[in-house]
Structures are given as structure tokens and as C-alpha cells.
Design a protein around this motif. Structure first.
Motif, PDB file in Angstrom:
ATOM      1  N   UNK A 423       0.858  -1.179   0.000  1.00 18.04           N
ATOM      2  CA  UNK A 423       0.000   0.000   0.000  1.00 18.04           C
ATOM      3  C   UNK A 423       0.893   1.226   0.000  1.00 18.04           C
ATOM      4  N   UNK A 424       0.824   1.987  -1.084  1.00 13.36           N
ATOM      5  CA  UNK A 424       1.602   3.220  -1.184  1.00 13.36           C
ATOM      6  C   UNK A 424       0.759   4.377  -0.674  1.00 13.36           C
ATOM      7  N   UNK A 425       1.192   4.956   0.432  1.00 13.46           N
ATOM      8  CA  UNK A 425       0.557   6.159   0.987  1.00 13.46           C
ATOM      9  C   UNK A 425       1.306   7.352   0.403  1.00 13.46           C
ATOM     10  N   UNK A 426       0.720   7.959  -0.620  1.00 12.37           N
ATOM     11  CA  UNK A 426       1.386   9.039  -1.351  1.00 12.37           C
ATOM     12  C   UNK A 426       1.011  10.414  -0.836  1.00 12.37           C
ATOM     13  N   UNK A 427       0.146  10.476   0.213  1.00 14.08           N
ATOM     14  CA  UNK A 427      -0.314  11.759   0.745  1.00 14.08           C
ATOM     15  C   UNK A 427      -0.023  11.907   2.228  1.00 14.08           C
ATOM     16  N   UNK A 428       0.838  11.025   2.773  1.00 13.17           N
ATOM     17  CA  UNK A 428       1.189  11.053   4.195  1.00 13.17           C
ATOM     18  C   UNK A 428      -0.069  11.128   5.045  1.00 13.17           C
ATOM     19  N   UNK A 429      -0.923  10.125   4.888  1.00  8.29           N
ATOM     20  CA  UNK A 429      -2.252  10.109   5.494  1.00  8.29           C
ATOM     21  C   UNK A 429      -2.285   9.095   6.636  1.00  8.29           C
ATOM     22  N   UNK A 430      -2.292   9.581   7.878  1.00  2.00           N
ATOM     23  CA  UNK A 430      -2.313   8.700   9.041  1.00  2.00           C
ATOM     24  C   UNK A 430      -3.573   7.869   9.120  1.00  2.00           C
ATOM     25  N   UNK A 431      -4.713   8.431   8.732  1.00  2.33           N
ATOM     26  CA  UNK A 431      -5.967   7.672   8.764  1.00  2.33           C
ATOM     27  C   UNK A 431      -5.902   6.478   7.807  1.00  2.33           C
ATOM     28  N   UNK A 432      -5.290   6.684   6.639  1.00  2.89           N
ATOM     29  CA  UNK A 432      -5.143   5.597   5.675  1.00  2.89           C
ATOM     30  C   UNK A 432      -4.289   4.480   6.267  1.00  2.89           C
ATOM     31  N   UNK A 433      -3.200   4.840   6.901  1.00  3.06           N
ATOM     32  CA  UNK A 433      -2.321   3.840   7.494  1.00  3.06           C
ATOM     33  C   UNK A 433      -3.030   3.089   8.614  1.00  3.06           C
ATOM     34  N   UNK A 434      -3.835   3.795   9.391  1.00  2.00           N
ATOM     35  CA  UNK A 434      -4.599   3.129  10.448  1.00  2.00           C
ATOM     36  C   UNK A 434      -5.599   2.136   9.858  1.00  2.00           C
ATOM     37  N   UNK A 435      -6.223   2.518   8.740  1.00  2.00           N
ATOM     38  CA  UNK A 435      -7.219   1.643   8.109  1.00  2.00           C
ATOM     39  C   UNK A 435      -6.591   0.352   7.605  1.00  2.00           C
ATOM     40  N   UNK A 436      -5.299   0.401   7.247  1.00  2.00           N
ATOM     41  CA  UNK A 436      -4.620  -0.779   6.696  1.00  2.00           C
ATOM     42  C   UNK A 436      -3.905  -1.599   7.750  1.00  2.00           C
ATOM     43  N   UNK A 437      -3.861  -1.115   9.000  1.00  2.00           N
ATOM     44  CA  UNK A 437      -3.051  -1.771  10.029  1.00  2.00           C
ATOM     45  C   UNK A 437      -3.484  -3.208  10.284  1.00  2.00           C
ATOM     46  N   UNK A 438      -4.748  -3.509  10.099  1.00  2.00           N
ATOM     47  CA  UNK A 438      -5.239  -4.860  10.347  1.00  2.00           C
ATOM     48  C   UNK A 438      -4.731  -5.897   9.357  1.00  2.00           C
ATOM     49  N   UNK A 439      -4.067  -5.466   8.318  1.00  2.00           N
ATOM     50  CA  UNK A 439      -3.539  -6.399   7.302  1.00  2.00           C
ATOM     51  C   UNK A 439      -2.009  -6.330   7.228  1.00  2.00           C
ATOM     52  N   UNK A 440      -1.364  -5.863   8.289  1.00  2.00           N
ATOM     53  CA  UNK A 440       0.073  -5.617   8.228  1.00  2.00           C
ATOM     54  C   UNK A 440       0.892  -6.885   8.014  1.00  2.00           C
ATOM     55  N   UNK A 441       0.307  -8.074   8.281  1.00  2.00           N
ATOM     56  CA  UNK A 441       1.031  -9.320   8.033  1.00  2.00           C
ATOM     57  C   UNK A 441       1.009  -9.718   6.563  1.00  2.00           C
ATOM     58  N   UNK A 442       0.139  -9.077   5.762  1.00  2.00           N
ATOM     59  CA  UNK A 442       0.000  -9.423   4.345  1.00  2.00           C
ATOM     60  C   UNK A 442       0.251  -8.252   3.409  1.00  2.00           C
ATOM     61  N   UNK A 443       0.229  -7.032   3.961  1.00  2.00           N
ATOM     62  CA  UNK A 443       0.370  -5.824   3.136  1.00  2.00           C
ATOM     63  C   UNK A 443       1.366  -4.887   3.802  1.00  2.00           C
ATOM     64  N   UNK A 444       2.399  -4.497   3.056  1.00  2.00           N
ATOM     65  CA  UNK A 444       3.382  -3.535   3.538  1.00  2.00           C
ATOM     66  C   UNK A 444       2.922  -2.129   3.193  1.00  2.00           C
ATOM     67  N   UNK A 445       2.761  -1.281   4.209  1.00  2.00           N
ATOM     68  CA  UNK A 445       2.334   0.101   3.974  1.00  2.00           C
ATOM     69  C   UNK A 445       3.561   1.011   4.006  1.00  2.00           C
ATOM     70  N   UNK A 446       3.702   1.826   2.964  1.00  2.00           N
ATOM     71  CA  UNK A 446       4.866   2.695   2.820  1.00  2.00           C
ATOM     72  C   UNK A 446       4.402   4.109   2.504  1.00  2.00           C
ATOM     73  N   UNK A 447       4.819   5.067   3.304  1.00  2.00           N
ATOM     74  CA  UNK A 447       4.562   6.475   3.009  1.00  2.00           C
ATOM     75  C   UNK A 447       5.716   6.983   2.157  1.00  2.00           C
ATOM     76  N   UNK A 448       5.394   7.472   0.976  1.00  2.00           N
ATOM     77  CA  UNK A 448       6.450   7.814   0.024  1.00  2.00           C
ATOM     78  C   UNK A 448       5.973   8.881  -0.946  1.00  2.00           C
ATOM     79  N   UNK A 449       6.952   9.436  -1.644  1.00  2.00           N
ATOM     80  CA  UNK A 449       6.680  10.379  -2.729  1.00  2.00           C
ATOM     81  C   UNK A 449       7.469   9.935  -3.948  1.00  2.00           C
ATOM     82  N   UNK A 450       6.875  10.015  -5.137  1.00  2.00           N
ATOM     83  CA  UNK A 450       7.614   9.629  -6.341  1.00  2.00           C
ATOM     84  C   UNK A 450       8.859  10.476  -6.519  1.00  2.00           C
ATOM     85  N   UNK A 451       9.926   9.872  -7.048  1.00  2.00           N
ATOM     86  CA  UNK A 451      11.185  10.577  -7.225  1.00  2.00           C
ATOM     87  C   UNK A 451      11.088  11.641  -8.306  1.00  2.00           C
ATOM     88  N   UNK A 452      10.260  11.401  -9.325  1.00  2.00           N
ATOM     89  CA  UNK A 452      10.155  12.354 -10.436  1.00  2.00           C
ATOM     90  C   UNK A 452       8.788  12.220 -11.087  1.00  2.00           C
TER      91      UNK A 452
END
Length: 494
Positions: A423-452
Motif C-alpha cells: 500500500x503506497x501512501x502518497x499523501x502522508x495520510x495517518x488515517x489511511x495507514x490506520x485503516x490498513x493496520x489490520x492487514x500488516x502481516x500481508x500488506x506492507x504500507x509505505x509512506x512515500x513520494x515519487x522521485x520524479x
């Protein structure tokens, strides 16, 4: 009488240790499934009908960290469709695939990887029969020590065009019979003029390319010749006779490291799954070799199936997940058969095909046609699901994109190495990360911005499946994310 508590030798038995079977074994192990691979050959043959793979297969290998194991890879912007050349880079990211990689090398890389992950590979085991019930599959195999049986929850046939699994499980395999045949030989001791993309001659087609010092790979297709008997290995003399009839060149004084034959027979099973038995690669679809697509499609079959079947045997798959394997890959196989049949007609047909070749030459001058054909042969345009409506990324491959995170740079490719969802969190959204926390064993959540640039088309979040295809995109709202996580990854942690 079987019970839910019975003992299994493995979660999955795979029949066939070619590229498809070995890729699937690695994928299943990454997903936590136990795997036994049975292979009738006691040792790899070292023969290599395939000499490369498509652009998308390169991406798939890279998404598991495997690409560096192949060494320096050469790709070409120039490719062809049915012998008509054009520049594949008219489609962004496309090329004519990795060239000059013997299939034996691909198998060695994948075998080392699969074994390192804990795959149990048993060579000299030949499938004799199988019997499935509602709990699993019993496999009976002939081995160097005598007849043995294995019990698994699922069985996958990756045993090629003459698949014993396909026959034993009763899969329907409709299609068209061979209309022409070709010889393939690795010739030693003949100084041959290179014909890298093939040369059409009045009597047929020949191809020649150097493999190593003093060794040339040749292919010979003679008009009007009956399809060869593929149950017998042709003699080099037959190949040399056909080469001389077509080219006037005498290669009888040389020799061959190995000789084989293939045809344009085209078939596909009507279903990729029958109960607890599934098929992948050439076991599910056969066609004329063209552009390294066969091996590459089998590898992608394996990557589509692996994470789904692993989730199923571990009891975490949502309802219907395993059925999406047929739903997604059968249409890909159908399209593969269409493009390889079309290429065979264009390239191998006689003078009756000249008007079509002339018209095709006019059409391929248009960039839109080039992009369409490059996408089909490179496999970069594969799309799962309905293309009407929704975000344009959904169902498509994620591609390679560099990302900046608080802990440094990474990439979409690197994030897929463990074969988990991303799960790419491209807007630094804490609520989004909280919503995905229940699947952390199957989905890696990463807060990031595209390089270009903005390769994600304005998305605020992107959910990527383990096979590198986009499952969900949100420009702003987060309310549908839990539903998408349940759809692809099952229920959240308690």
C-alpha cells in the motif's frame, strides 16, 4: 476416510521443474506454503529451446530480486511482429525482451532460488496417476526407488505441452492441429551467415544466429512439409537436407549439439482449475514459439497463481480468490494464441500471404499500431478486470518507480521482493495507514513520494497485489480501502 486433520506431505505438489514450475514453487514458499516439486528427468537436459523472455517477464523477475542473478542482460529496442520489424520503444518502457538467455540458464537461476526458499525438488519422479477428493489430491509416481505416493491439498501441472497432469485430470484441450513443422538445431562446425530475424525464401523460412564460438542456432521451416513426429527426435541429416533444399548451402559436414522439432499446433484448456488440480504454462496452452512469449507467459501464470494458492492453503484467502486465477489468466492465454497464430501466418505462410504482408507493412507505420503490437508481445499491456470506468491504473502492472521515504529511497520493484501486497501512501495520510493496520502481516504500507513526475496519475494511495498489478487507487477517499483489502487479502487480524 479423509478428515480435516489428515496428514499431508505438502500443501502443494507441482509436477514439472521447468521455469513455470520452479517460479511457482518460489512464489508458494514466499507465501508460506509447503511445496514438493516432482520432475521425471533425473538431471536437467541442458537444452534450451527458449533464448530469452519478454519485457514483462524481466519486470517479474526483478520484482523478486532475481534479475541480477542472470548477469548482464541485453535488450533490443527493435523487434518484429510476424517478421515485420519496428521499434518497440514507441510504447513507454517496452523493448523486445531479454535476448540470448538460454532456458537452461533461466531454469538454473530459478531452481537455486526455489531451493533456497525451502522447496523440496524430487528428480526422477514421474507422475503415473492422480486421484482428487474434496480434501486433497493423491499423486502416484514412479521413482528410482519404486512407486511412491504423495498427498497434497492441491496439485499444479507445470509439465509442458504433453502434460500428464492435464490428461490424468481430464481437462478439455481444444484448438487447432499442426499445419506446419519446424526443425531447431544447435549446429557445430558450420560458418553460417547470420539471419537473426529469419529469412523468407521461395521454399520456406530459415533462421540462424550465433550462440557461442563455432555454434549456431538454426530454425528451418519448409513449405509443404508435413508436421514432424514430435515423439521422435529428428536426425541432424533431416535438418541439413531441409536447409540445403531451402538455401543451397551444404551443412552436412557439421554436427549438432542437439536437434528438436516443433509445430504450430495451438491449444488451450477450457479451464485452468478443476477442483484441486490446476494447470500453468504450456500445460495449459501451446502455440507457435514467437518472441519468447511461451516461457514468459508461464512465469506470469505462476506469479498470478502463487500468492493466491498460498493464501488458500493457509486458510486466509477470501472467497473466490483462487477462482480469479482462471478468470485473469485464461483471457491472457487466449490473446497469446491469437498473436502467435497471426505471426505464424504472416511469417511462415507462402506467396498467398503476400497481400496481407503488404497491408500489414502499411499499418505498422502508424504509431498506434506499433504501440498495440509492442504491448501485446512485450506483455506490458496485460490488464485484469474491466477497463471501462475507474482509475486507469487499476488492473495494470505497477512498473518500476523510484520512491522517496523518510528512511531513504526505495522502489516499487524492491517493495515487491517479499511477494506481499504493498500500500503506497502518497499523501502522508495517518488515517489511511490506520485503516490498513489490520492487514500488516500481508500488506506492507509505505509512506512515500515519487522521485520524479507523477507516475501515479494524481493518486493519493495505491494498493498493489503481490504479482505487481494494481488492485485499488484512491485520489482522495479512503472508505473503500478496507473492502479492497478484504477482497484480495482476506479478513483483518483479530
Amino acid at each position: 476416510m479423509e478428515t480435516e486433520q489428515e496428514t499431508f506431505d505438502a500443501d502443494v505438489v507441482i509436477v514439472g521443474a521447468g521455469p513455470t514450475g520452479l517460479m511457482l514453487a518460489g512464489e508458494l514458499r514466499l507465501g508460506g506454503a509447503t511445496v514438493v516439486v516432482v520432475e521425471r528427468l533425473e538431471e536437467p537436459t541442458g537444452q534450451s529451446r527458449g533464448l530469452g523472455f519478454t519485457a514483462r517477464a524481466m519486470e517479474v523477475f526483478d520484482q523478486r530480486g532475481l534479475l541480477p542473478r542472470f548477469g548482464d542482460l541485453q535488450t533490443s529496442p527493435m523487434g518484429h511482429f510476424g517478421g515485420i520489424q519496428f521499434d518497440y520503444t514507441v510504447l513507454e518502457g517496452a523493448h523486445f525482451g531479454a535476448r540470448g538467455i538460454p532456458q537452461s540458464r533461466t531454469e538454473a537461476v530459478l531452481e537455486e532460488w526455489a531451493r533456497s526458499l525451502g522447496t523440496d525438488l524430487r528428480r526422477g519422479w514421474e507422475l503415473l496417476e492422480l486421484d482428487q477428493d474434496r480434501h486433497g489430491v493423491t499423486v502416484t509416481a514412479g521413482t528410482p526407488e519404486g512407486v511412491r505416493t504423495l498427498r497434497a491439498r492441491y496439485l499444479v501441472g507445470c509439465d509442458g505441452g504433453h502434460s500428464a497432469v492435464r490428461k490424468a485430470a481430464g481437462f478439455d484441450f481444444p484448438g487447432t492441429d499442426a499445419t506446419r513443422g519446424m526443425y531447431l538445431a544447435d549446429v557445430v562446425g558450420c560458418a553460417l551467415k547470420p539471419r537473426f530475424l529469419g529469412e523468407r525464401l521461395p521454399g520456406g523460412m530459415v533462421m540462424a544466429a550465433p550462440l557461442a564460438e563455432g555454434v549456431d542456432r538454426i530454425i528451418v521451416c519448409e513449405h509443404g512439409a508435413p508436421p514432424p513426429d514430435r515423439s521422435e527426435t529428428p536426425a541432424f541429416e533431416e535438418v541439413a537436407d531441409a536447409w540445403q533444399r531451402l538455401t543451397g548451402e551444404d551443412i552436412h559436414g557439421g554436427d549438432a549439439d542437439w536437434v528438436s522439432a516443433f509445430t504450430d499446433a495451438t491449444r488451450q484448456v477450457t479451464e485452468y482449475r478443476r477442483g484441486r488440480v490446476l494447470l500453468a504454462g504450456d500445460a495449459a496452452h501451446i502455440h507457435l514459439p514467437a518472441g519468447g512469449q511461451g516461457l514468459s507467459t508461464g512465469v506470469q501464470d505462476a506469479v498470478n497463481l502463487g500468492w493466491k494458492l498460498a493464501a488458500e492453503v493457509r486458510g486466509r484467502a477470501p472467497a473466490g480468490l483462487l477462482d480469479t486465477y482462471h478468470g485473469e489468466r485464461h483471457p491472457v492465454g487466449e490473446r497469446l494464441l491469437v498473436n502467435t497464430r497471426a505471426q505464424g501466418m504472416l511469417f511462415l505462410g507462402g506467396p498467398e500471404m503476400d497481400p496481407l504482408r503488404a497491408l500489414f507493412g502499411e499499418l505498422i507505420a502508424h504509431d498506434s499500431v506499433k504501440r498495440h503490437l509492442a504491448g501485446a508481445v512485450s506483455h506490458l499491456d496485460i490488464h485484469y478486470g474491466d477497463e471501462d470506468g475507474g482509475h486507469p491504473l487499476v488492473g495494470r502492472r505497477i512498473g518500476h518507480h523510484v520512491l522517496h521515504t523518510a528512511s531513504g529511497s526505495t522502489s516499487t520493484t524492491e517493495l515487491l521482493h517479499p511477494a506481499l501486497g504493498v500500500l503506497l501512501d502518497l499523501a502522508d495520510d495517518g488515517d489511511l495507514r490506520d485503516a490498513a493496520a489490520g492487514w500488516k502481516d500481508r500488506v506492507t504500507t509505505v509512506t512515500a513520494a515519487p522521485a520524479a513526475g507523477d507516475p501515479f496519475a494524481g493518486a493519493a494511495a495505491v494498493l498493489v497485489r503481490p504479482d505487481g498489478h494494481v488492485a485499488w487507487v484512491s485520489p482522495d477517499a479512503k472508505s473503500t480501502l478496507p473492502n479492497m483489502l478484504r477482497r484480495w487479502f482476506g479478513e483483518r487480524l483479530a
